[in-house]
Design a protein around this motif. Sequence first.
Motif, PDB file in Angstrom:
ATOM      1  N   TYR A 117     -12.252   1.601  -2.761  1.00  0.00           N
ATOM      2  CA  TYR A 117     -11.817   0.662  -1.725  1.00  0.00           C
ATOM      3  C   TYR A 117     -10.412   0.113  -1.945  1.00  0.00           C
ATOM      4  CZ  TYR A 117     -16.844   0.892  -1.071  1.00  0.00           C
ATOM      5  OH  TYR A 117     -18.129   1.341  -0.910  1.00  0.00           O
ATOM      6  N   ARG A 128     -15.133   4.430  -0.040  1.00  0.00           N
ATOM      7  CA  ARG A 128     -13.962   4.352   0.840  1.00  0.00           C
ATOM      8  C   ARG A 128     -14.330   3.566   2.096  1.00  0.00           C
ATOM      9  NH1 ARG A 128     -10.222   8.587  -0.629  1.00  0.00           N
ATOM     10  NH2 ARG A 128     -11.198   9.965  -2.145  1.00  0.00           N
ATOM     11  N   THR A 172      -6.582  -0.107  -1.057  1.00  0.00           N
ATOM     12  CA  THR A 172      -5.816   0.119   0.161  1.00  0.00           C
ATOM     13  C   THR A 172      -4.851   1.283   0.014  1.00  0.00           C
ATOM     14  OG1 THR A 172      -5.927  -2.212   0.789  1.00  0.00           O
ATOM     15  CG2 THR A 172      -4.163  -0.914   1.780  1.00  0.00           C
ATOM     16  N   GLU A 173      -4.875   2.175   0.997  1.00  0.00           N
ATOM     17  CA  GLU A 173      -3.860   3.217   1.112  1.00  0.00           C
ATOM     18  C   GLU A 173      -2.885   2.899   2.232  1.00  0.00           C
ATOM     19  OE1 GLU A 173      -5.787   7.025   1.571  1.00  0.00           O
ATOM     20  OE2 GLU A 173      -6.183   7.179  -0.576  1.00  0.00           O
ATOM     21  N   THR A 185      -8.661   3.024   3.163  1.00  0.00           N
ATOM     22  CA  THR A 185      -8.648   2.846   1.718  1.00  0.00           C
ATOM     23  C   THR A 185      -8.931   4.186   1.055  1.00  0.00           C
ATOM     24  OG1 THR A 185     -11.003   2.418   1.262  1.00  0.00           O
ATOM     25  CG2 THR A 185      -9.659   0.552   2.031  1.00  0.00           C
ATOM     26  N   GLY A 186      -8.553   4.263  -0.201  1.00  0.00           N
ATOM     27  CA  GLY A 186      -8.890   5.412  -1.023  1.00  0.00           C
ATOM     28  C   GLY A 186     -10.139   5.102  -1.813  1.00  0.00           C
ATOM     29  N   ARG A 187     -10.289   5.798  -2.934  1.00  0.00           N
ATOM     30  CA  ARG A 187     -11.444   5.594  -3.799  1.00  0.00           C
ATOM     31  C   ARG A 187     -11.494   4.164  -4.306  1.00  0.00           C
ATOM     32  NH1 ARG A 187     -12.679  10.502  -7.475  1.00  0.00           N
ATOM     33  NH2 ARG A 187     -12.902   8.753  -8.877  1.00  0.00           N
ATOM     34  N   THR A 197     -12.743   2.847   6.131  1.00  0.00           N
ATOM     35  CA  THR A 197     -11.755   3.018   7.193  1.00  0.00           C
ATOM     36  C   THR A 197     -12.174   2.114   8.342  1.00  0.00           C
ATOM     37  OG1 THR A 197     -12.918   4.890   8.191  1.00  0.00           O
ATOM     38  CG2 THR A 197     -11.195   5.404   6.597  1.00  0.00           C
ATOM     39  N   ARG A 200     -15.769  -3.213  -4.339  1.00  0.00           N
ATOM     40  CA  ARG A 200     -15.245  -2.525  -5.519  1.00  0.00           C
ATOM     41  C   ARG A 200     -15.854  -3.081  -6.802  1.00  0.00           C
ATOM     42  NH1 ARG A 200     -10.435  -2.572  -4.283  1.00  0.00           N
ATOM     43  NH2 ARG A 200      -9.534  -4.346  -5.294  1.00  0.00           N
TER      44      ARG A 200
END
Length: 192
Positions: free
Chosen positions: A50, A23, A52-53, A46-48, A25, A121
């Motif tokens: 990498y 992840r 984007t959230e 980001t979530g798992r 941030t 990723r």
Amino acid sequence: MPSVVWVKDEGAEYAHVEISDGRLTATGTAVGAVPVPYRLEYELVTGRQYVTEALSVRAQGAEWSRAIDLKRKAGGTWTCTVESIGALDGPAPGVDPGVLAGALDCDLGLSPLTNTMPVLRHGMLTGGDPVDFVMAWVSVPHLAVSREPQRYTPLGGGVVRFESEGFQADLTFGADGLISRYPGLAQQVTAS
């Protein structure tokens, strides 16, 4: 992760970045002069793997300001909320989120930070094959968002070739996974 500073051909950027357990941030501030003088602030989560959230960006200049909040849900759909005050020549901020279908990443224009997610990723710092992506590309300072195809090709030695619609640059990454040199855009500044 420590904070990082990039000196750009057209300004500068400061970011505090945390990379841990797949992840990323970051919070950052950038200034630039083209096409008009502006100050920009962003937050990226980001979530798992990498992916984007959320990306929140605020840009301001003389008698104008713009803001977008881009969010990607786990199922892959995007939302975009926009705020715009004053006049700035150029495209309006935001996007119809439907055009971002298939995008896993955001790409904040003129920022070397957001090239990190797809590279990490796919483990590109240790080699691999070229990979094609669809990005939610955010123009700066307008904050207009568009769908943009991009290709990343590992070249070895921490260098990854970035290609997008007739543009190409060989990006040099540090051991921390962040860009140390982006030809034509930015150079990381390190404490001496």
